[in-house]
Design a protein around this motif. Sequence first.
Motif, PDB file in Angstrom:
ATOM      1  N   UNK A 232      60.899  70.552  50.550  1.00 34.18           N
ATOM      2  CA  UNK A 232      60.630  70.640  49.116  1.00 34.18           C
ATOM      3  C   UNK A 232      61.575  71.634  48.450  1.00 34.18           C
ATOM      4  N   UNK A 233      61.910  71.358  47.213  1.00 35.54           N
ATOM      5  CA  UNK A 233      62.650  72.298  46.376  1.00 35.54           C
ATOM      6  C   UNK A 233      61.771  72.609  45.167  1.00 35.54           C
ATOM      7  N   UNK A 234      61.604  73.901  44.891  1.00 32.94           N
ATOM      8  CA  UNK A 234      60.641  74.277  43.858  1.00 32.94           C
ATOM      9  C   UNK A 234      61.044  73.790  42.477  1.00 32.94           C
ATOM     10  N   UNK A 235      62.331  73.505  42.268  1.00 37.57           N
ATOM     11  CA  UNK A 235      62.733  73.042  40.941  1.00 37.57           C
ATOM     12  C   UNK A 235      62.368  71.582  40.677  1.00 37.57           C
ATOM     13  N   UNK A 236      61.760  70.911  41.668  1.00 41.37           N
ATOM     14  CA  UNK A 236      61.203  69.588  41.400  1.00 41.37           C
ATOM     15  C   UNK A 236      60.048  69.689  40.393  1.00 41.37           C
ATOM     16  N   UNK A 237      59.448  70.889  40.343  1.00 38.22           N
ATOM     17  CA  UNK A 237      58.239  71.099  39.545  1.00 38.22           C
ATOM     18  C   UNK A 237      58.502  72.110  38.429  1.00 38.22           C
ATOM     19  N   UNK A 246      53.811  70.100  37.406  1.00 39.18           N
ATOM     20  CA  UNK A 246      54.339  68.986  36.624  1.00 39.18           C
ATOM     21  C   UNK A 246      55.745  68.666  37.111  1.00 39.18           C
ATOM     22  N   UNK A 247      56.053  67.390  37.231  1.00 40.01           N
ATOM     23  CA  UNK A 247      57.373  66.986  37.687  1.00 40.01           C
ATOM     24  C   UNK A 247      58.427  67.231  36.612  1.00 40.01           C
ATOM     25  N   UNK A 248      59.630  67.584  37.046  1.00 41.92           N
ATOM     26  CA  UNK A 248      60.749  67.799  36.128  1.00 41.92           C
ATOM     27  C   UNK A 248      61.636  66.559  36.150  1.00 41.92           C
ATOM     28  N   UNK A 249      61.752  65.902  35.010  1.00 39.63           N
ATOM     29  CA  UNK A 249      62.515  64.654  34.921  1.00 39.63           C
ATOM     30  C   UNK A 249      63.955  64.856  35.376  1.00 39.63           C
ATOM     31  N   UNK A 274      48.786  60.623  30.531  1.00 40.58           N
ATOM     32  CA  UNK A 274      49.777  59.549  30.502  1.00 40.58           C
ATOM     33  C   UNK A 274      49.239  58.339  31.276  1.00 40.58           C
ATOM     34  N   UNK A 275      49.521  57.156  30.777  1.00 40.55           N
ATOM     35  CA  UNK A 275      48.938  55.928  31.309  1.00 40.55           C
ATOM     36  C   UNK A 275      49.520  55.547  32.667  1.00 40.55           C
ATOM     37  N   UNK A 276      48.640  55.175  33.589  1.00 43.31           N
ATOM     38  CA  UNK A 276      49.051  54.622  34.869  1.00 43.31           C
ATOM     39  C   UNK A 276      49.046  53.092  34.768  1.00 43.31           C
ATOM     40  N   UNK A 277      49.624  52.378  35.756  1.00 45.93           N
ATOM     41  CA  UNK A 277      49.822  50.931  35.599  1.00 45.93           C
ATOM     42  C   UNK A 277      48.543  50.098  35.512  1.00 45.93           C
ATOM     43  N   UNK A 278      47.471  50.527  36.184  1.00 44.98           N
ATOM     44  CA  UNK A 278      46.168  49.833  36.114  1.00 44.98           C
ATOM     45  C   UNK A 278      46.255  48.364  36.498  1.00 44.98           C
ATOM     46  N   UNK A 279      47.066  48.082  37.503  1.00 50.65           N
ATOM     47  CA  UNK A 279      47.167  46.721  38.030  1.00 50.65           C
ATOM     48  C   UNK A 279      47.251  46.818  39.545  1.00 50.65           C
ATOM     49  N   UNK A 280      46.332  46.156  40.239  1.00 54.26           N
ATOM     50  CA  UNK A 280      46.251  46.274  41.692  1.00 54.26           C
ATOM     51  C   UNK A 280      47.595  46.048  42.374  1.00 54.26           C
ATOM     52  N   UNK A 281      47.944  46.987  43.262  1.00 54.29           N
ATOM     53  CA  UNK A 281      49.146  46.861  44.052  1.00 54.29           C
ATOM     54  C   UNK A 281      50.423  47.305  43.375  1.00 54.29           C
ATOM     55  N   UNK A 289      50.805  64.100  38.466  1.00 55.13           N
ATOM     56  CA  UNK A 289      51.630  63.945  37.262  1.00 55.13           C
ATOM     57  C   UNK A 289      52.565  62.762  37.410  1.00 55.13           C
ATOM     58  N   UNK A 290      52.744  62.041  36.317  1.00 58.47           N
ATOM     59  CA  UNK A 290      53.750  60.961  36.295  1.00 58.47           C
ATOM     60  C   UNK A 290      54.595  61.136  35.035  1.00 58.47           C
ATOM     61  N   UNK A 291      55.841  60.718  35.102  1.00 60.39           N
ATOM     62  CA  UNK A 291      56.728  60.784  33.955  1.00 60.39           C
ATOM     63  C   UNK A 291      56.603  59.461  33.194  1.00 60.39           C
ATOM     64  N   UNK A 292      56.227  59.486  31.910  1.00 53.06           N
ATOM     65  CA  UNK A 292      56.027  58.234  31.144  1.00 53.06           C
ATOM     66  C   UNK A 292      57.315  57.407  31.091  1.00 53.06           C
TER      67      UNK A 292
END
Length: 292
Positions: A232-237, A246-249, A274-281, A289-292
């Motif tokens: 891991x690298x701390x600058x990912x967050x 939180x993820x860094x884009x 932030x919205x997740x895909x909400x579709x199975x699979x 955290x996800x980046x929109x």
Amino acid sequence: MPLDRVWYVDADDNACSNAGPGSSEMPLCDLLTGLGKIGASEKGTIILRDTPGNTYEETLLVSSGRTVAIVGKGAMERPVWSDGSEDYALAVQNNAIVYLSGVRIEAAVSRGVEVAQAQVWIQRSEIVNNAGGGILVNGGALTVENSFVGGSSSQPALNVQSGTSQVNYSTLALGPVVPSAALFCVDGTDTSVRNSIIVSTHATPEVNCPNVTISSSALEMTMGDNVALGDVEINWFSDYLQGEFLLVAGVYPPAIETAASWATGDPTTDIEGDTRPALDGTPDFAGADRIP
């Protein structure tokens, strides 16, 4: 939860009074008073308001079969809660049930949350920067979803001594300290992790949990069909050392974006809404955290 058993807590409101009704207009001043409104084997909800710059320094013990929801209500950030004088900020024992949502528990003298023969659900919360680690499970059942859980000192982010633990769409992380694991179990037979990120800046493996089930997740190590990220690298967050995961884009490994697999019953948003895909699979970001 009964709609007529709801109390507001806002230490920063000039109208707050522990002798008042605990209404939205006249809130209580602390969590302990709110908990006192809920008797043994009763149900009740505490709405904890965000007070920027203020920390609720309280130790809360929920026991005797109570069912309590503690919901953070912050316009800008999650209300911050630390411990008072005990070894935890929140302890849930003796068949009690607690739903914790939208709060940040940090800077406790020891651990953030302790579960002992009770049931606890933690959603969209942060249990980070506590001297004795994040969460200890010593019997009972824990569910963590869409949350950041950080370890510190020599203690794990999640420490499962006994009982059942389920982690989904969460980020478990450990800072550069003495050897430990971000996820530690005595026996992980009843521990499962899905759609999550588990990392540690120490050379010691981030997972030490015999018989654990980990799927659709991203780890540093190679484990089953999970994504192996490498060191891991701390600058990912956004601020790893302060428990801000939180993820860094443009900086985090792209493999995180498709490591998870959304399924019916999974959360439809991330820790920030932030919205997740909400579709199975459908492939999705691992972690809270996800980046929109």
